[in-house]
Design a protein around this motif. Structure first.
Motif, short mmCIF file in Angstrom:
data_model
loop_
_atom_site.label_atom_id
_atom_site.label_comp_id
_atom_site.label_asym_id
_atom_site.label_seq_id
_atom_site.Cartn_x
_atom_site.Cartn_y
_atom_site.Cartn_z
N UNK A 91 0.86 -1.18 0.00
CA UNK A 91 0.00 0.00 0.00
C UNK A 91 0.90 1.23 0.00
N UNK A 92 0.74 2.05 -1.02
CA UNK A 92 1.44 3.33 -1.10
C UNK A 92 0.50 4.41 -0.59
N UNK A 93 1.05 5.32 0.20
CA UNK A 93 0.26 6.45 0.69
C UNK A 93 1.04 7.73 0.45
N UNK A 94 0.29 8.80 0.20
CA UNK A 94 0.88 10.13 0.06
C UNK A 94 0.15 11.06 1.02
N UNK A 95 0.92 11.77 1.80
CA UNK A 95 0.37 12.75 2.75
C UNK A 95 0.89 14.12 2.34
N UNK A 96 -0.01 14.98 1.85
CA UNK A 96 0.34 16.33 1.39
C UNK A 96 0.05 17.33 2.50
N UNK A 97 1.03 18.23 2.77
CA UNK A 97 0.83 19.26 3.80
C UNK A 97 1.35 20.61 3.32
N UNK A 98 0.84 21.65 3.97
CA UNK A 98 1.20 23.04 3.69
C UNK A 98 1.68 23.65 4.99
N UNK A 99 2.79 24.41 4.94
CA UNK A 99 3.31 25.05 6.15
C UNK A 99 3.50 26.54 5.88
N UNK A 100 2.92 27.34 6.77
CA UNK A 100 3.11 28.78 6.69
C UNK A 100 3.07 29.35 8.11
N UNK A 101 4.01 30.23 8.39
CA UNK A 101 4.12 30.85 9.72
C UNK A 101 4.20 29.80 10.83
N UNK A 102 4.92 28.70 10.56
CA UNK A 102 5.14 27.67 11.58
C UNK A 102 3.97 26.72 11.78
N UNK A 103 2.89 26.90 11.04
CA UNK A 103 1.74 26.00 11.20
C UNK A 103 1.66 25.06 9.99
N UNK A 104 1.52 23.77 10.28
CA UNK A 104 1.38 22.77 9.21
C UNK A 104 -0.08 22.36 9.11
N UNK A 105 -0.60 22.43 7.90
CA UNK A 105 -2.01 22.12 7.64
C UNK A 105 -2.07 20.95 6.66
N UNK A 106 -2.84 19.89 7.00
CA UNK A 106 -2.98 18.80 6.03
C UNK A 106 -3.80 19.26 4.83
N UNK A 107 -3.40 18.79 3.65
CA UNK A 107 -4.11 19.13 2.41
C UNK A 107 -4.90 17.92 1.92
N UNK A 108 -4.19 16.79 1.79
CA UNK A 108 -4.83 15.61 1.20
C UNK A 108 -4.03 14.37 1.59
N UNK A 109 -4.74 13.28 1.81
CA UNK A 109 -4.12 11.97 2.00
C UNK A 109 -4.65 11.05 0.91
#
Length: 156
Positions: A91-109
Motif C-alpha cells: 500500500x502506497x500512501x501520500x500525505x500532502x501538507x502546507x506550512x506557513x508561519x510555523x503552522x502545518x495544515x494537512x491538504x490531502x491523504x
C-alpha cells in the motif's frame, strides 16, 4: 646333478616362471571427483521498496513526470511520481501538507494498493482550481505505513 642342485634349479625356474606370469597390481581407483558446489540460493524477495520520488507539473503515459520541478505556480497541478521496485503487494500512501508561519495544515491523504512484479511508477497529485496559497509544502510517501521518502516544494 645332486638332489639339492636339482631342487634349487627347480625352485629358480618356478620363481622365474611365476615372475613372468605375474600380473601387475591393478591401478589404484581414481581419486573421487569433488562435487560441484551447491548453487547459491536466490535471495528471498524483500517485498516492494520505494526509490525516487519526483515532482512535476505534468506526467506522461508511463506515469513519469515530464519535467522535474520544486517550485510551482498557484494554479499548477502538482504530481508526485513514485518509483518502486520489488515483487509483492503493498500500500502506497501520500500525505500532502502546507506550512506557513510555523503552522502545518494537512491538504490531502491518498492511498493505493499496488501489485508489483518489478520496477514500476505510480502517481499521486493535488490540484486547486482557485489556486494554492504561496508557501512551503511537503509530500510524504509511505509504503505499508512505513516512511519511504519526503519531497519539499514551494508555491510562489
Amino acid at each position: 646333478m645332486s638332489k639339492t642342485a636339482l631342487l634349487s634349479a627347480l625352485l629358480i625356474t618356478a620363481v622365474a616362471l611365476a615372475a613372468c606370469g605375474k600380473k601387475e597390481a591393478p591401478p589404484p581407483p581414481p581419486a573421487p571427483v569433488a562435487a560441484a558446489p551447491a548453487p547459491v540460493p536466490a535471495l528471498a524477495p524483500v517485498g516492494v521498496v520505494v526509490g525516487d520520488i519526483l515532482l512535476g507539473k505534468a506526467i506522461g503515459p508511463d506515469k513519469h513526470v515530464v519535467e522535474v520541478f520544486e517550485t510551482f505556480a498557484p494554479r499548477d497541478t502538482i504530481h508526485a511520481a513514485v518509483n518502486s521496485m520489488g515483487i509483492g503487494n503493498a500500500t502506497l500512501k501520500a500525505k500532502w501538507t502546507y506550512t506557513k508561519d510555523g503552522k502545518t495544515v494537512p491538504i490531502k491523504n491518498d492511498a493505493m494498493t499496488i501489485v508489483s512484479t518489478g520496477p514500476a511508477t505510480n502517481e499521486f497529485h493535488i490540484s486547486k482550481p482557485d489556486g494554492w496559497p504561496t508557501g512551503d509544502y511537503m509530500v510524504e510517501i509511505f509504503i505499508d505505513d512505513k516512511p519511504a521518502g519526503t519531497r519539499h516544494f514551494t508555491v510562489k
